[in-house]
Design an enzyme around this catalytic site. Sequence first.
Site, short mmCIF file in Angstrom:
data_model
loop_
_atom_site.label_atom_id
_atom_site.label_comp_id
_atom_site.label_asym_id
_atom_site.label_seq_id
_atom_site.Cartn_x
_atom_site.Cartn_y
_atom_site.Cartn_z
N TYR A 94 0.80 -1.00 0.55
CA TYR A 94 0.17 0.23 0.18
C TYR A 94 0.36 1.52 0.29
CZ TYR A 94 -3.16 3.70 1.88
OH TYR A 94 -3.87 4.81 2.05
N LYS A 131 1.47 4.51 -2.68
CA LYS A 131 1.68 5.91 -2.45
C LYS A 131 2.86 6.79 -3.38
CE LYS A 131 -2.15 5.74 -1.28
NZ LYS A 131 -4.01 6.18 -1.96
#
Length: 227
Positions: free
Chosen positions: A130, A134
């Site tokens: 995750y 980003k």
Amino acid sequence: MRILITGAAGAVGTVLVNGLRDRYQLRVFDRVPLPDFEDAVVGELTDFEAVAAATQDMEAVVHLAGNPLGGAPWEEILNSNIIGTYNLFEAARQNNVRRVVFASRAGLLAPYPEEITRTIDMPPRPESYYSISKVFGENLGYMYASKFGMECVSVRIGNVRADRPHADHPHHLSHPDLVRVFERAVIHPNVQYEVVFGVSGGEWPLYDLEHGYRAIGYKPQSPRTSG
């Protein structure tokens, strides 16, 4: 101003939409229906045609959509957060969207000692797929800004809690400051590419908030509360 908000049904999206809907012409995009909005697009980020339809005629996009789970497996992150983010930026470019605001995360700097004030110059230290997504989104925004002239702001947001609108830790982002930081990221003039922290702060200077004020005029106004 015509603004598209992706992930509008999520925890962050719900707060942002409610904070901006009376002042801007909003279009919302999510994988679930949003019956309260006349201008809503239901679709998946992996469906380029749906993303292209959502970005058409928009002046700015706030990209919140994606898998929000830190422990999500690579296959899910790849589809929603990598391919989906590329689709968003490319559709925005093809539709001449002036500015894209990308929701990143303050947790990219979590491994650094807490006695050190985090700055945007520190190299990210991602600890999950995750977080890797980003870092990818931030750098994709830089490429689109430098190569295609698109304006881009990456907002590294702290923890947003749906059940508590106020911040009680420097990692947190209050609901009023959430609306404030994304609005400033959308409307502040003369921005090419910036990374700013979206946190509410407090008396403990864990994050450098002066850069955000210089870059987009964001200054948190929610006081830190206890408990």
